[in-house]
Design a protein around this motif. Structure first.
Motif, PDB file in Angstrom:
ATOM      1  N   GLY A 158     -28.482 -62.997  24.698  1.00 41.82           N
ATOM      2  CA  GLY A 158     -27.765 -62.047  23.847  1.00 41.82           C
ATOM      3  C   GLY A 158     -28.709 -60.958  23.376  1.00 41.82           C
ATOM      4  N   THR A 159     -28.304 -59.699  23.564  1.00 43.13           N
ATOM      5  CA  THR A 159     -29.136 -58.578  23.127  1.00 43.13           C
ATOM      6  C   THR A 159     -28.351 -57.679  22.190  1.00 43.13           C
ATOM      7  OG1 THR A 159     -28.523 -57.158  25.012  1.00 43.13           O
ATOM      8  CG2 THR A 159     -30.424 -58.603  25.298  1.00 43.13           C
ATOM      9  N   LYS A 160     -29.076 -57.018  21.308  1.00 41.78           N
ATOM     10  CA  LYS A 160     -28.468 -56.053  20.382  1.00 41.78           C
ATOM     11  C   LYS A 160     -29.009 -54.661  20.662  1.00 41.78           C
ATOM     12  CE  LYS A 160     -26.959 -58.647  16.323  1.00 41.78           C
ATOM     13  NZ  LYS A 160     -27.093 -58.800  14.851  1.00 41.78           N
ATOM     14  N   ARG A 161     -28.511 -53.688  19.867  1.00 41.65           N
ATOM     15  CA  ARG A 161     -28.936 -52.298  19.945  1.00 41.65           C
ATOM     16  C   ARG A 161     -28.678 -51.700  21.322  1.00 41.65           C
ATOM     17  NH1 ARG A 161     -32.710 -54.989  17.086  1.00 41.65           N
ATOM     18  NH2 ARG A 161     -34.112 -55.150  18.871  1.00 41.65           N
ATOM     19  N   SER A 162     -27.459 -51.828  21.804  1.00 44.42           N
ATOM     20  CA  SER A 162     -27.077 -51.270  23.095  1.00 44.42           C
ATOM     21  C   SER A 162     -26.886 -49.758  23.000  1.00 44.42           C
ATOM     22  CB  SER A 162     -25.779 -51.914  23.579  1.00 44.42           C
ATOM     23  OG  SER A 162     -25.287 -51.245  24.718  1.00 44.42           O
ATOM     24  N   THR A 163     -27.302 -49.066  24.050  1.00 42.50           N
ATOM     25  CA  THR A 163     -27.083 -47.616  24.136  1.00 42.50           C
ATOM     26  C   THR A 163     -26.033 -47.290  25.195  1.00 42.50           C
ATOM     27  OG1 THR A 163     -28.906 -47.410  25.726  1.00 42.50           O
ATOM     28  CG2 THR A 163     -29.441 -47.105  23.390  1.00 42.50           C
ATOM     29  N   ASN A 164     -25.286 -48.294  25.620  1.00 42.11           N
ATOM     30  CA  ASN A 164     -24.253 -48.085  26.628  1.00 42.11           C
ATOM     31  C   ASN A 164     -23.205 -47.093  26.107  1.00 42.11           C
ATOM     32  OD1 ASN A 164     -21.684 -48.579  28.111  1.00 42.11           O
ATOM     33  ND2 ASN A 164     -22.880 -50.165  29.135  1.00 42.11           N
ATOM     34  N   VAL A 165     -23.020 -45.986  26.822  1.00 38.78           N
ATOM     35  CA  VAL A 165     -22.148 -44.921  26.323  1.00 38.78           C
ATOM     36  C   VAL A 165     -20.678 -45.316  26.372  1.00 38.78           C
ATOM     37  CG1 VAL A 165     -23.767 -43.081  26.892  1.00 38.78           C
ATOM     38  CG2 VAL A 165     -22.120 -43.834  28.620  1.00 38.78           C
ATOM     39  N   LYS A 166     -20.315 -46.276  27.229  1.00 37.24           N
ATOM     40  CA  LYS A 166     -18.920 -46.704  27.306  1.00 37.24           C
ATOM     41  C   LYS A 166     -18.597 -47.756  26.245  1.00 37.24           C
ATOM     42  CE  LYS A 166     -15.390 -48.653  30.365  1.00 37.24           C
ATOM     43  NZ  LYS A 166     -15.040 -49.834  29.565  1.00 37.24           N
ATOM     44  N   THR A 167     -19.447 -48.772  26.141  1.00 38.60           N
ATOM     45  CA  THR A 167     -19.132 -49.867  25.228  1.00 38.60           C
ATOM     46  C   THR A 167     -19.501 -49.549  23.785  1.00 38.60           C
ATOM     47  OG1 THR A 167     -21.277 -50.987  25.470  1.00 38.60           O
ATOM     48  CG2 THR A 167     -19.569 -51.509  27.082  1.00 38.60           C
ATOM     49  N   GLY A 168     -20.520 -48.715  23.582  1.00 37.57           N
ATOM     50  CA  GLY A 168     -21.038 -48.511  22.240  1.00 37.57           C
ATOM     51  C   GLY A 168     -22.009 -49.622  21.876  1.00 37.57           C
ATOM     52  N   ASP A 169     -22.346 -49.714  20.612  1.00 42.36           N
ATOM     53  CA  ASP A 169     -23.385 -50.644  20.166  1.00 42.36           C
ATOM     54  C   ASP A 169     -22.812 -52.033  19.902  1.00 42.36           C
ATOM     55  OD1 ASP A 169     -25.812 -51.624  19.421  1.00 42.36           O
ATOM     56  OD2 ASP A 169     -25.757 -50.813  17.393  1.00 42.36           O
ATOM     57  N   MET A 170     -22.509 -52.743  20.989  1.00 45.12           N
ATOM     58  CA  MET A 170     -22.010 -54.108  20.911  1.00 45.12           C
ATOM     59  C   MET A 170     -23.113 -55.072  21.319  1.00 45.12           C
ATOM     60  SD  MET A 170     -18.332 -53.501  22.837  1.00 45.12           S
ATOM     61  CE  MET A 170     -17.544 -55.017  22.273  1.00 45.12           C
ATOM     62  N   ILE A 171     -23.071 -56.308  20.807  1.00 44.70           N
ATOM     63  CA  ILE A 171     -23.925 -57.351  21.352  1.00 44.70           C
ATOM     64  C   ILE A 171     -23.561 -57.514  22.824  1.00 44.70           C
ATOM     65  CG2 ILE A 171     -24.337 -59.844  21.373  1.00 44.70           C
ATOM     66  CD1 ILE A 171     -24.066 -59.834  18.350  1.00 44.70           C
ATOM     67  N   GLN A 172     -24.571 -57.547  23.669  1.00 45.93           N
ATOM     68  CA  GLN A 172     -24.353 -57.692  25.105  1.00 45.93           C
ATOM     69  C   GLN A 172     -24.738 -59.118  25.520  1.00 45.93           C
ATOM     70  OE1 GLN A 172     -23.317 -54.753  26.999  1.00 45.93           O
ATOM     71  NE2 GLN A 172     -23.136 -53.829  24.966  1.00 45.93           N
ATOM     72  N   ILE A 173     -23.825 -59.811  26.171  1.00 44.89           N
ATOM     73  CA  ILE A 173     -24.076 -61.177  26.631  1.00 44.89           C
ATOM     74  C   ILE A 173     -24.351 -61.136  28.137  1.00 44.89           C
ATOM     75  CG2 ILE A 173     -23.153 -63.507  26.850  1.00 44.89           C
ATOM     76  CD1 ILE A 173     -23.673 -62.627  23.957  1.00 44.89           C
ATOM     77  N   TRP A 174     -25.574 -61.523  28.504  1.00 50.87           N
ATOM     78  CA  TRP A 174     -26.013 -61.505  29.897  1.00 50.87           C
ATOM     79  C   TRP A 174     -26.032 -62.938  30.438  1.00 50.87           C
ATOM     80  CZ3 TRP A 174     -26.870 -56.540  31.614  1.00 50.87           C
ATOM     81  CH2 TRP A 174     -27.055 -55.566  30.626  1.00 50.87           C
ATOM     82  N   ILE A 175     -25.293 -63.170  31.512  1.00 49.79           N
ATOM     83  CA  ILE A 175     -25.189 -64.497  32.120  1.00 49.79           C
ATOM     84  C   ILE A 175     -25.943 -64.436  33.441  1.00 49.79           C
ATOM     85  CG2 ILE A 175     -23.586 -66.256  32.956  1.00 49.79           C
ATOM     86  CD1 ILE A 175     -21.482 -64.612  31.101  1.00 49.79           C
ATOM     87  N   LEU A 176     -27.054 -65.137  33.514  1.00 49.17           N
ATOM     88  CA  LEU A 176     -27.986 -64.963  34.621  1.00 49.17           C
ATOM     89  C   LEU A 176     -28.323 -66.295  35.285  1.00 49.17           C
ATOM     90  CD1 LEU A 176     -30.441 -62.633  32.665  1.00 49.17           C
ATOM     91  CD2 LEU A 176     -28.649 -61.906  34.251  1.00 49.17           C
ATOM     92  N   PRO A 177     -28.657 -66.273  36.581  1.00 53.99           N
ATOM     93  CA  PRO A 177     -29.115 -67.497  37.236  1.00 53.99           C
ATOM     94  C   PRO A 177     -30.482 -67.876  36.693  1.00 53.99           C
ATOM     95  CG  PRO A 177     -29.381 -65.615  38.705  1.00 53.99           C
ATOM     96  CD  PRO A 177     -28.641 -65.105  37.491  1.00 53.99           C
ATOM     97  N   ALA A 178     -30.751 -69.165  36.577  1.00 53.99           N
ATOM     98  CA  ALA A 178     -32.025 -69.606  36.017  1.00 53.99           C
ATOM     99  C   ALA A 178     -33.119 -69.749  37.068  1.00 53.99           C
ATOM    100  CB  ALA A 178     -31.837 -70.938  35.283  1.00 53.99           C
ATOM    101  N   ASN A 179     -32.743 -70.089  38.285  1.00 55.54           N
ATOM    102  CA  ASN A 179     -33.747 -70.424  39.289  1.00 55.54           C
ATOM    103  C   ASN A 179     -34.139 -69.278  40.207  1.00 55.54           C
ATOM    104  OD1 ASN A 179     -33.776 -73.101  38.349  1.00 55.54           O
ATOM    105  ND2 ASN A 179     -31.991 -73.611  39.602  1.00 55.54           N
ATOM    106  N   LEU A 180     -33.371 -68.200  40.191  1.00 57.23           N
ATOM    107  CA  LEU A 180     -33.654 -67.014  40.985  1.00 57.23           C
ATOM    108  C   LEU A 180     -33.327 -65.787  40.155  1.00 57.23           C
ATOM    109  CD1 LEU A 180     -32.092 -67.834  44.488  1.00 57.23           C
ATOM    110  CD2 LEU A 180     -34.517 -67.464  44.040  1.00 57.23           C
ATOM    111  N   ASP A 181     -34.041 -64.688  40.394  1.00 56.98           N
ATOM    112  CA  ASP A 181     -33.657 -63.471  39.705  1.00 56.98           C
ATOM    113  C   ASP A 181     -32.306 -63.002  40.236  1.00 56.98           C
ATOM    114  OD1 ASP A 181     -33.919 -61.039  41.686  1.00 56.98           O
ATOM    115  OD2 ASP A 181     -35.710 -62.242  42.052  1.00 56.98           O
ATOM    116  N   PRO A 182     -31.560 -62.194  39.477  1.00 60.87           N
ATOM    117  CA  PRO A 182     -30.187 -61.844  39.866  1.00 60.87           C
ATOM    118  C   PRO A 182     -30.063 -61.201  41.240  1.00 60.87           C
ATOM    119  CG  PRO A 182     -30.623 -61.186  37.604  1.00 60.87           C
ATOM    120  CD  PRO A 182     -31.933 -61.625  38.177  1.00 60.87           C
ATOM    121  N   LEU A 183     -31.016 -60.345  41.597  1.00 62.25           N
ATOM    122  CA  LEU A 183     -30.944 -59.682  42.898  1.00 62.25           C
ATOM    123  C   LEU A 183     -31.188 -60.673  44.031  1.00 62.25           C
ATOM    124  CD1 LEU A 183     -30.502 -57.034  44.351  1.00 62.25           C
ATOM    125  CD2 LEU A 183     -32.939 -56.510  44.066  1.00 62.25           C
TER     126      LEU A 183
END
Length: 243
Positions: free
Chosen positions: A20-45
């Motif tokens: 969970g991250t704060k202080r978003s500069t996303n112009v569409k969503t605005g300053d919302m908490i962003q929840i990132w769901i990521l794989p643990a064993n490999l990077d997303p790419l």
């Protein structure tokens, strides 16, 4: 920034991490908490390239498929650029940059804030009780899932209360709405908005998600949302819909 969950994905059992991250500069969503769901064993790419992305994205048709002959991801319609925020956040987690909050810190983190469930990754990968807790603590949220039809009926109902059902075909949209679930429907460029849906207010009136909050699932008494396909991958949507 907090580590909000580490454990097996609710989609395929593989290990995931939720940041969970704060202080978003996303112009569409605005300053919302962003929840990132990521794989643990490999990077997303790498997870996408190695066909090990199901733990965070399930069978989402927008993620595309890696072609080893061209070393490119083919047919990707997802708007998230993996080598930007998702990769940076995953690497920071690997470096130990984020902490695991105590319950009172979690409450303080979400209390009164607006939350975007799934800045990357499908929220259905996260335990339902955690999603419901975060929503209950927040002052509003948005969230979307492509995995509603893969869940058992009880979990599907719980998820649909807090998440929009993402659809790309008229059949999917009608099926979801027949269950009383609200949909977020992406339709091809130049085609009309489906009957009884309304256009996303961001694209019609430049309203930020933090001010709109219509994409909060079926617990809201509101019409479903539709948006014309956009982003660099929009050319692939007709083929995805046909498939």
């Amino acid at each position: 920034m907090f580590i909000l969950h580490e454990g097996p994905s609710q989609l395929d059992g593989s290990q995931i991490v939720v940041i969970g991250t704060k202080r978003s500069t996303n112009v569409k969503t605005g300053d919302m908490i962003q929840i990132w769901i990521l794989p643990a064993n490999l990077d997303p790419l790498s997870a996408l390239k190695e066909n090990q992305n199901a733990g965070i994205c399930g069978d989402c048709p927008l993620q595309g498929v890696f072609d080893p002959q061209t070393s490119k991801i083919q047919g990707r319609t997802c708007y998230v650029t993996l080598h930007h925020a998702p990769l940076s956040i995953w690497r920071a987690w690997q470096r130990g940059s984020y902490t695991r909050p105590a319950p009172k810190e979690v409450r303080k983190f979400f209390q009164g804030a607006k939350v975007r469930l799934g800045a990357y990754g499908d929220p259905a990968a996260v335990p339902t009780n955690l999603l419901e807790l975060w929503v209950a603590l927040s002052s509003g949220h948005t969230g979307y899932t492509h995995q509603i039809f893969t869940q058992n009926p009880e979990r599907a109902e719980r998820l649909a209360k807090i998440l929009m059902v993402s659809t790309e075909t008229d059949h999917q949209r009608k099926l979801a709405q027949s269950h009383g679930w609200r949909t977020f429907h992406v339709h091809p460029e130049g085609t009309p908005i489906p009957t009884n849906d309304i256009a996303c207010p961001h694209y019609t009136h430049q309203v930020k998600c933090e001010d709109c909050l219509l994409c909060g699932g079926s617990h809201q008494n509101a019409r479903s949302i539709a948006v014309e396909s956009h982003g660099v991958g929009r050319v692939h949507l007709p083929q995805i819909a046909a498939a």
